[in-house]
Design a protein around this motif. Structure first.
Motif, PDB file in Angstrom:
ATOM      1  N   HIS A 292       0.846  -1.195   0.000  1.00  0.00           N
ATOM      2  CA  HIS A 292       0.000   0.000   0.000  1.00  0.00           C
ATOM      3  C   HIS A 292       0.878   1.239   0.000  1.00  0.00           C
ATOM      4  CE1 HIS A 292      -2.827   3.059   1.605  1.00  0.00           C
ATOM      5  NE2 HIS A 292      -3.709   2.358   0.924  1.00  0.00           N
ATOM      6  N   ASN A 293       0.596   2.145  -0.920  1.00  0.00           N
ATOM      7  CA  ASN A 293       1.328   3.403  -1.004  1.00  0.00           C
ATOM      8  C   ASN A 293       0.684   4.412  -0.060  1.00  0.00           C
ATOM      9  OD1 ASN A 293       2.149   6.092  -1.960  1.00  0.00           O
ATOM     10  ND2 ASN A 293       3.145   4.965  -3.623  1.00  0.00           N
ATOM     11  N   GLN A 294       1.330   4.653   1.068  1.00  0.00           N
ATOM     12  CA  GLN A 294       0.743   5.530   2.076  1.00  0.00           C
ATOM     13  C   GLN A 294       0.635   6.963   1.587  1.00  0.00           C
ATOM     14  OE1 GLN A 294      -0.553   4.495   4.881  1.00  0.00           O
ATOM     15  NE2 GLN A 294       0.084   2.363   4.635  1.00  0.00           N
ATOM     16  N   ALA A 295       1.613   7.424   0.807  1.00  0.00           N
ATOM     17  CA  ALA A 295       1.601   8.810   0.344  1.00  0.00           C
ATOM     18  C   ALA A 295       0.417   9.070  -0.574  1.00  0.00           C
ATOM     19  CB  ALA A 295       2.909   9.135  -0.370  1.00  0.00           C
ATOM     20  N   ARG A 296       0.155   8.144  -1.479  1.00  0.00           N
ATOM     21  CA  ARG A 296      -0.934   8.325  -2.440  1.00  0.00           C
ATOM     22  C   ARG A 296      -2.240   7.695  -1.974  1.00  0.00           C
ATOM     23  NH1 ARG A 296       1.400  10.613  -6.735  1.00  0.00           N
ATOM     24  NH2 ARG A 296       3.515  10.036  -7.324  1.00  0.00           N
ATOM     25  N   ASP A 297      -2.206   7.027  -0.802  1.00  0.00           N
ATOM     26  CA  ASP A 297      -3.394   6.413  -0.225  1.00  0.00           C
ATOM     27  C   ASP A 297      -4.063   5.479  -1.233  1.00  0.00           C
ATOM     28  OD1 ASP A 297      -5.262   5.838   1.711  1.00  0.00           O
ATOM     29  OD2 ASP A 297      -6.583   7.471   1.144  1.00  0.00           O
ATOM     30  N   ASP A 298      -3.264   4.595  -1.792  1.00  0.00           N
ATOM     31  CA  ASP A 298      -3.800   3.636  -2.752  1.00  0.00           C
ATOM     32  C   ASP A 298      -2.851   2.450  -2.830  1.00  0.00           C
ATOM     33  OD1 ASP A 298      -5.472   2.521  -4.570  1.00  0.00           O
ATOM     34  OD2 ASP A 298      -5.246   4.064  -6.113  1.00  0.00           O
ATOM     35  N   TRP A 299      -3.374   1.341  -3.347  1.00  0.00           N
ATOM     36  CA  TRP A 299      -2.541   0.155  -3.527  1.00  0.00           C
ATOM     37  C   TRP A 299      -1.673   0.317  -4.766  1.00  0.00           C
ATOM     38  CZ3 TRP A 299      -2.512  -3.062   0.457  1.00  0.00           C
ATOM     39  CH2 TRP A 299      -3.634  -3.098   1.307  1.00  0.00           C
ATOM     40  N   ASN A 300      -0.467  -0.216  -4.696  1.00  0.00           N
ATOM     41  CA  ASN A 300       0.336  -0.295  -5.901  1.00  0.00           C
ATOM     42  C   ASN A 300      -0.315  -1.256  -6.884  1.00  0.00           C
ATOM     43  OD1 ASN A 300       2.192   1.470  -4.804  1.00  0.00           O
ATOM     44  ND2 ASN A 300       3.590  -0.124  -4.115  1.00  0.00           N
ATOM     45  N   ARG A 301       0.057  -1.161  -8.139  1.00  0.00           N
ATOM     46  CA  ARG A 301      -0.575  -1.959  -9.181  1.00  0.00           C
ATOM     47  C   ARG A 301       0.425  -2.907  -9.847  1.00  0.00           C
ATOM     48  NH1 ARG A 301      -4.849  -0.141  -6.943  1.00  0.00           N
ATOM     49  NH2 ARG A 301      -6.039   1.542  -7.897  1.00  0.00           N
ATOM     50  N   ILE A 302      -0.061  -4.059 -10.200  1.00  0.00           N
ATOM     51  CA  ILE A 302       0.690  -5.001 -11.027  1.00  0.00           C
ATOM     52  C   ILE A 302       0.179  -4.850 -12.452  1.00  0.00           C
ATOM     53  CG2 ILE A 302       1.205  -7.423 -11.481  1.00  0.00           C
ATOM     54  CD1 ILE A 302       0.694  -7.955  -8.496  1.00  0.00           C
ATOM     55  N   THR A 303       1.036  -4.401 -13.333  1.00  0.00           N
ATOM     56  CA  THR A 303       0.668  -4.216 -14.733  1.00  0.00           C
ATOM     57  C   THR A 303       1.238  -5.370 -15.546  1.00  0.00           C
ATOM     58  OG1 THR A 303       0.668  -1.812 -14.491  1.00  0.00           O
ATOM     59  CG2 THR A 303       0.808  -2.691 -16.722  1.00  0.00           C
ATOM     60  N   ILE A 304       0.371  -6.060 -16.248  1.00  0.00           N
ATOM     61  CA  ILE A 304       0.772  -7.213 -17.042  1.00  0.00           C
ATOM     62  C   ILE A 304       1.062  -6.761 -18.469  1.00  0.00           C
ATOM     63  CG2 ILE A 304       0.023  -9.451 -17.951  1.00  0.00           C
ATOM     64  CD1 ILE A 304      -1.745  -9.609 -15.375  1.00  0.00           C
ATOM     65  N   ILE A 305       2.219  -7.135 -18.974  1.00  0.00           N
ATOM     66  CA  ILE A 305       2.669  -6.707 -20.293  1.00  0.00           C
ATOM     67  C   ILE A 305       2.790  -7.939 -21.182  1.00  0.00           C
ATOM     68  CG2 ILE A 305       4.496  -5.520 -21.575  1.00  0.00           C
ATOM     69  CD1 ILE A 305       5.229  -4.192 -18.846  1.00  0.00           C
ATOM     70  N   ARG A 306       2.044  -7.921 -22.277  1.00  0.00           N
ATOM     71  CA  ARG A 306       2.078  -9.036 -23.236  1.00  0.00           C
ATOM     72  C   ARG A 306       2.752  -8.547 -24.511  1.00  0.00           C
ATOM     73  NH1 ARG A 306      -1.880 -12.765 -21.224  1.00  0.00           N
ATOM     74  NH2 ARG A 306      -3.191 -11.776 -19.641  1.00  0.00           N
ATOM     75  N   GLU A 307       3.769  -9.265 -24.945  1.00  0.00           N
ATOM     76  CA  GLU A 307       4.549  -8.873 -26.114  1.00  0.00           C
ATOM     77  C   GLU A 307       4.693 -10.041 -27.066  1.00  0.00           C
ATOM     78  OE1 GLU A 307       7.527  -5.651 -23.985  1.00  0.00           O
ATOM     79  OE2 GLU A 307       7.996  -7.790 -23.842  1.00  0.00           O
ATOM     80  N   GLY A 308       5.144  -9.706 -28.270  1.00  0.00           N
ATOM     81  CA  GLY A 308       5.349 -10.732 -29.273  1.00  0.00           C
ATOM     82  C   GLY A 308       4.074 -11.119 -29.987  1.00  0.00           C
ATOM     83  N   PRO A 309       4.163 -12.030 -30.943  1.00  0.00           N
ATOM     84  CA  PRO A 309       2.972 -12.482 -31.687  1.00  0.00           C
ATOM     85  C   PRO A 309       1.929 -13.082 -30.750  1.00  0.00           C
ATOM     86  CG  PRO A 309       5.005 -13.249 -32.742  1.00  0.00           C
ATOM     87  CD  PRO A 309       5.400 -12.682 -31.419  1.00  0.00           C
ATOM     88  N   GLN A 310       0.722 -12.525 -30.812  1.00  0.00           N
ATOM     89  CA  GLN A 310      -0.404 -12.987 -30.001  1.00  0.00           C
ATOM     90  C   GLN A 310      -0.100 -12.931 -28.499  1.00  0.00           C
ATOM     91  OE1 GLN A 310      -1.372 -16.858 -31.556  1.00  0.00           O
ATOM     92  NE2 GLN A 310      -2.413 -16.002 -33.356  1.00  0.00           N
ATOM     93  N   GLY A 311       0.846 -12.083 -28.113  1.00  0.00           N
ATOM     94  CA  GLY A 311       1.144 -11.886 -26.698  1.00  0.00           C
ATOM     95  C   GLY A 311       1.740 -13.081 -26.004  1.00  0.00           C
TER      96      GLY A 311
END
Length: 482
Positions: A446-465
């Motif tokens: 939890h990011n106390q400064a921004r009062d929100d949870w951090n995020r996991i961003t999923i990155i799909r690359e290449g042909p058809q991810g």
């Protein structure tokens, strides 16, 4: 005089051969996204755009910065391109600061680093006067203990006076103890002594603070709102007594909140206002007591934040987003007035048993965004006591049933793996394979400064991810009112 572009590219295109003054005039019409695209075109374009234009579109600051305001007051050629100004209290870290730094004159501007407040306010007013294209101004001063935003009422008046004359201004937000010195209608019958009452032609307005619920200011606020008949977004207290008498034919988003307290008699006034505004697409409202809403009210509604009683009476078939207080899967599935196929976003406030969640996934098959509570009942606690090492299997069975799921919010997933980082990694990679559309999750930190949870961003690359990776980053809410 040779331009910056000619210095880099002697054989430049006809556009880059234009005089510097004309190039600046053309670039002044471009928004930030277009500026970035242009800067990536070549070194010559980058020299034209950075920092002369990229640093002078949006200002957001949590600090006094007298040197910056002196710079903006002195450099009208740069300040005229600013579109947005956001002034916030120092603890407000919901968005990043954005201030010009590169072109500040350290010899001239730093001399005013410790100027008196009156001079700093005069520089603010001068700088705002230069901003010919200013369309958004927000000023938040919600601090503890509460206090007025300026040392003297005249400073607040001076800034609002300049803003009231900005013809391009369309979006205004004030949060805090603003207007505490404004005379009531008994002493200001023409609504002329406090500059805010003279604003007009706004398309969005946000007012948070005790001033807006004072009975003596009701007529002032009615006149203020009536001068902006084209309002599309409005965020005001529920206690605003003049609201029921206003008409906004283009209103799309309405956020009503309880500022200081009220009685149930204000609910019928709000219902009457809703009946008169069938164009509303986004509504946030928690009534104080039982209400009755006529069939066919709010036919264009798409996003709704309210209680179960209100959503149960609405017959809108186009609702896409639901954030209903105390909503659980059993109630949601039983709501017959919703068109399940149109719902895309749901925030659940209670969990329920697994069979109900399976039924929810089957009925609301087009869900792309789902938020679930961090604490839940039988599903987690009982099973976590007897099968602590296998509890996450239930999650891996449940979430893929939402076949179009893109975003998942909530900490229950990580509580199920007892916050073990290695297990988290395994769960994430399994979810990525089982939920082909998944692109974002809440992280356990939890990011106390921004009062929100951090995020996991999923990155799909290449042909058809086929190549998949993820990253964790601090996610913040954009401080905007439109």
């Amino acid at each position: 005089m040779p331009t910056a572009s000619q210095h880099y590219t002697p054989k430049s295109s006809w556009f880059l051969r234009l005089p510097q003054e004309l190039l600046d005039e053309i670039l002044s019409d471009l928004e930030h996204r277009d500026l970035v695209c242009l800067a990536l075109a070549s070194r010559a374009c980058s020299a034209l755009v950075i920092p002369r234009h990229t640093e002078y579109r949006v200002i957001r600051t949590r600090h006094l910065l007298p040197a910056m305001w002196a710079h903006l007051a002195r450099r009208a050629d740069l300040t005229r391109n600013i579109r947005e100004v956001h002034i916030c209290e120092r603890p407000n870290k919901t968005a990043s600061d954005r201030i010009p730094k590169t072109l500040l004159d350290r010899v001239v501007d730093d001399k005013v680093a410790n100027v008196v407040e009156g001079r700093r306010v005069r520089n603010i007013c001068t700088a705002l006067g230069h901003m010919r294209r200013l369309h958004t101004f927000t000023w938040s001063w919600e601090i503890r203990p509460p206090c007025v935003p300026t040392i003297e009422p005249g400073h607040e008046n001076a800034i609002l006076e300049v803003l009231s004359r900005k013809k391009a201004l369309r979006h205004l937000g004030l949060a805090g103890l603003f207007g505490m010195h404004a005379p009531s209608v008994a002493y200001d019958p023409d609504s002329s002594l406090y500059p805010l009452w003279r604003f007009s032609n706004l398309t969005s307005i946000s007012l948070r603070g005790d001033t807006w619920v004072k009975p003596g200011n009701a007529l002032h606020l009615k006149r203020l709102l009536s001068r902006s008949i084209g309002l599309e977004y409005m965020e005001v207290p529920m206690e605003l007594s003049a609201l029921a008498e206003c008409k906004f034919p283009h209103l799309k988003k309405l956020n009503l909140f309880l500022q200081s307290g009220g009685i149930r008699s204000i609910d019928p006034c709000i219902v009457r206002f809703l009946n008169d505004h069938p164009t509303i697409e986004d509504l946030s409202w928690l009534p104080l007591g039982p209400v009755f809403i006529l069939p066919g009210t709010l036919p264009a509604l798409k996003r709704l934040r309210t209680n179960i009683q209100v959503v149960g009476m609405l017959e809108s078939q186009s609702i896409e987003s639901l954030d209903i207080y105390q909503l659980d899967p059993a109630i949601l599935v039983e709501l017959k007035n919703l068109h399940c196929g149109s719902v895309r976003n749901v925030k659940l406030h209670a969990f329920g048993d697994l069979p109900l969640m399976y039924q929810l996934a089957e009925s609301f098959c087009n869900l792309t965004w789902l938020s679930m509570p961090s604490r839940y009942g039988h599903f987690s606690l009982v099973r976590s006591l007897c099968l602590r090492l296998r509890i996450w299997d239930d999650w891996l069975d449940l979430l893929p049933r939402f076949k179009k799921l893109e975003v998942f919010r909530g900490q229950g997933l990580w509580a199920a793996v007892t916050l073990d980082m290695q297990r988290m990694h395994g769960v994430i990679m399994q979810l990525v394979q089982m939920c082909p559309n998944l692109r974002q999750l809440d992280h356990c930190a939890h990011n106390q400064a921004r009062d929100d949870w951090n995020r996991i961003t999923i990155i799909r690359e290449g042909p058809q991810g086929v190549n998949v990776r993820y990253r964790v980053r601090c996610w913040f809410r954009r401080w905007t009112i439109h």
